[in-house]
Design a protein around this motif. Sequence first.
Motif, PDB file in Angstrom:
ATOM      1  N   ASN A 279       0.844  -1.184   0.000  1.00 13.44           N
ATOM      2  CA  ASN A 279       0.000   0.000   0.000  1.00 13.44           C
ATOM      3  C   ASN A 279       0.882   1.237   0.000  1.00 13.44           C
ATOM      4  OD1 ASN A 279      -2.021   2.076   0.896  1.00 13.44           O
ATOM      5  ND2 ASN A 279      -3.289   0.234   1.002  1.00 13.44           N
ATOM      6  N   LYS A 280       0.410   2.265  -0.679  1.00 10.38           N
ATOM      7  CA  LYS A 280       1.250   3.463  -0.763  1.00 10.38           C
ATOM      8  C   LYS A 280       1.188   4.291   0.524  1.00 10.38           C
ATOM      9  CE  LYS A 280      -1.884   6.573  -3.398  1.00 10.38           C
ATOM     10  NZ  LYS A 280      -3.105   6.186  -2.754  1.00 10.38           N
ATOM     11  N   ASP A 281       0.145   4.058   1.327  1.00 15.73           N
ATOM     12  CA  ASP A 281      -0.014   4.813   2.566  1.00 15.73           C
ATOM     13  C   ASP A 281       0.538   4.010   3.745  1.00 15.73           C
ATOM     14  OD1 ASP A 281      -0.786   6.234   4.752  1.00 15.73           O
ATOM     15  OD2 ASP A 281      -2.947   5.932   4.468  1.00 15.73           O
ATOM     16  N   ALA A 282       1.678   4.467   4.278  1.00 11.17           N
ATOM     17  CA  ALA A 282       2.333   3.738   5.376  1.00 11.17           C
ATOM     18  C   ALA A 282       1.465   3.676   6.627  1.00 11.17           C
ATOM     19  CB  ALA A 282       3.669   4.394   5.704  1.00 11.17           C
ATOM     20  N   GLU A 283       0.454   4.563   6.715  1.00 10.49           N
ATOM     21  CA  GLU A 283      -0.418   4.600   7.897  1.00 10.49           C
ATOM     22  C   GLU A 283      -1.660   3.730   7.717  1.00 10.49           C
ATOM     23  OE1 GLU A 283       0.542   6.250  10.642  1.00 10.49           O
ATOM     24  OE2 GLU A 283       2.366   6.623   9.481  1.00 10.49           O
ATOM     25  N   ALA A 284      -1.824   3.070   6.558  1.00 11.94           N
ATOM     26  CA  ALA A 284      -3.044   2.291   6.299  1.00 11.94           C
ATOM     27  C   ALA A 284      -3.215   1.202   7.361  1.00 11.94           C
ATOM     28  CB  ALA A 284      -2.982   1.665   4.905  1.00 11.94           C
ATOM     29  N   PRO A 285      -4.461   1.012   7.854  1.00  9.39           N
ATOM     30  CA  PRO A 285      -4.697   0.024   8.918  1.00  9.39           C
ATOM     31  C   PRO A 285      -4.315  -1.409   8.523  1.00  9.39           C
ATOM     32  CG  PRO A 285      -6.741   1.203   8.335  1.00  9.39           C
ATOM     33  CD  PRO A 285      -5.657   1.805   7.525  1.00  9.39           C
TER      34      PRO A 285
ATOM     35  N   GLY B 227       3.993  -7.367  13.002  1.00 13.49           N
ATOM     36  CA  GLY B 227       4.582  -7.506  11.674  1.00 13.49           C
ATOM     37  C   GLY B 227       5.634  -6.440  11.432  1.00 13.49           C
ATOM     38  N   ARG B 228       6.163  -6.394  10.230  1.00 10.70           N
ATOM     39  CA  ARG B 228       7.136  -5.338   9.945  1.00 10.70           C
ATOM     40  C   ARG B 228       7.052  -4.909   8.482  1.00 10.70           C
ATOM     41  NH1 ARG B 228      10.750 -10.014   9.518  1.00 10.70           N
ATOM     42  NH2 ARG B 228      11.849  -9.854   7.534  1.00 10.70           N
ATOM     43  N   ILE B 229       7.463  -3.681   8.238  1.00 12.28           N
ATOM     44  CA  ILE B 229       7.573  -3.166   6.881  1.00 12.28           C
ATOM     45  C   ILE B 229       8.939  -3.645   6.364  1.00 12.28           C
ATOM     46  CG2 ILE B 229       7.693  -1.071   5.470  1.00 12.28           C
ATOM     47  CD1 ILE B 229       4.951  -1.313   6.725  1.00 12.28           C
ATOM     48  N   VAL B 230       8.930  -4.415   5.280  1.00 12.66           N
ATOM     49  CA  VAL B 230      10.211  -4.924   4.793  1.00 12.66           C
ATOM     50  C   VAL B 230      10.945  -3.908   3.920  1.00 12.66           C
ATOM     51  CG1 VAL B 230       9.558  -7.362   4.964  1.00 12.66           C
ATOM     52  CG2 VAL B 230       9.188  -6.147   2.812  1.00 12.66           C
ATOM     53  N   GLY B 231      10.227  -2.902   3.473  1.00 15.31           N
ATOM     54  CA  GLY B 231      10.914  -1.887   2.684  1.00 15.31           C
ATOM     55  C   GLY B 231       9.947  -1.068   1.859  1.00 15.31           C
ATOM     56  N   GLU B 232      10.508  -0.244   0.992  1.00  7.89           N
ATOM     57  CA  GLU B 232       9.684   0.623   0.156  1.00  7.89           C
ATOM     58  C   GLU B 232       9.906   0.315  -1.315  1.00  7.89           C
ATOM     59  OE1 GLU B 232       9.835   4.773   0.962  1.00  7.89           O
ATOM     60  OE2 GLU B 232       9.712   4.486   3.143  1.00  7.89           O
TER      61      GLU B 232
END
Lengths: 316, 251
Positions: A279-285, B227-232
């Motif tokens: 998702n492009k919005d890092a704040e998306a639930p 969970g985690r954000i693996v990157g952009e």
Amino acid sequence: MSKVIVYCEHTGGNVRRASLEAIGAAASAGAEVVAVLWGEGASVAAASAAGAAKAICLTGDASFSPDAVAAAVTEVIQSEDAKGFLAAASYRGKDLCPRIAAHLDVSPFADCIEFMAAGESFQVKRPWLAGKALATLGTTGGVLCATTRLNVFEPVDGPGPSDCSEHAVSAPAKATVTSTEAKADAKLDVNEASVVVSGGRGLQEAANFKLVEDLAAAFGNAAVGASRAVVDLDWRPHGEQVGQTGKTVAPQLYVAVGISGAIQHLAGMRTSGVIVAINKDAEAPIFKVADYGIVGDAFEIVPALTEAVKAVKAQS
Amino acid sequence: MNIVACVKRVPTTEAVAKPAADGKGLDASEFQYMISFYDKIAVEQAVQTKEAAGSGEVTVLTLGPSSGTKEIRECLAKGGDKAVVLTDDDWQSRDARSTAKALVAQLSAMNADVVFMGRVATDRDNAAVGPMVATYLGWPCVTDVIGLEIADGKGSAKVETDAGIETVEFQLPAVITCQKGLNEPRTAGLKGIMAAKKKPLEELAPEAIENQSDVIEVALPPARKEGRIVGEGAAAVPALIDALQNEAQVL
């Protein structure tokens, strides 16, 4: 050992996986399983009911009647002196189970995610409020009737019954299925697939679902799902909708593309094994329930992911 | 035609679940309520069926608290002619069998040709009451209907099953449970809202029926592990593939 009757759906000479999972649920509670099958090819398919000690095939009219079949299954439950009845939480299972429960004058439980022995009887665990709470439920007596959520229970790894006895459907049919228009293609149903790739409004227009379809195809065993927003926009059919007013899914892997994660969507997929969100919005639930997230443009990320999955599959 | 639409008042989609103090139910103190999503489709189908028949009456039937008549008036504003409320302030504790039997007792006295219900009520998500009511009454029932024709005491319904689209034929009286796609529920106009205030709404005491099922415990689901954000962007794809293969082992 208490007996559980499991209604087994079958297709192409084999019991469906969802029904094998229901047998698995009964077996995991230590029950002796009797498989009940209806329809053309039932006696052949019965042999594939892995984990069932015996099978009973319902015979009678060539057309399916949910009320007549429910009455016949009830007769089998009573003549076998079973303490439980299970079916998959598929359309058919969810339709038959409450009818059978009414014949037995008990309260049924849909979409169970646990099935446990409790003395001679059983208990279940099932979601309330679309999974916001989990209730453990039992009965004050009588047969425990329930359906099992797809992709939750493991089928039994073992032989099926060696023979199939018969029981006639004798109740007069009140409603009858007069025709079935088969699905145009052999697409996996969204609540049966072990991988689900879902798309939402972040895909911007219906044609861009091609990206989601390509990623699903790369996995091979995947189905395409959709958020309520895009179903309401008529981009995708309702049969693909995941969420409180759509289907509840619990695949091994759920990939959400361009889905913000409204509460009613999360209700339909939060029990998935592994959740990936793009998702492009890092704040998306959606990122709050995701195990792995990638923030960014789905139009760049999804094609790259599709190629990467293809490369992995090509190696294995 | 004598048409009945059964509806249930359920917590709104935004409702937050909190187990009750005794762990046997949900704490309802902060719930807001609405008519269950699919029951709105049932009301619409009842009104459309009456309109197609050219005459008849639509009764909205519910089992719920006496304080819940606001939502029932909404159903009357959308075309219901009258309402019957089986009042039970403890309605949320009833199991499917007990609810079905209370509705059956009432329906037996109503001489209905067809009863519409939602596919499932979005609180217990059990999808049981419709087929149970039909079975107790000895009527045909078609569940999850997406297309319906009723004429000359008979009906033909379309349902989407795992096998495809099935056509199911049946005689009236019957119970039909409604799936999304059957119709587009109308919104109530000002005229309807005004008219609804004057429509008859009868409150009756339902039969007292003990629950057959037993609530052992109600709890919140275990939280998903962090969970985690693996990157952009696309550059993060290799890290995701690595996680899916080696950590989660699903690829």
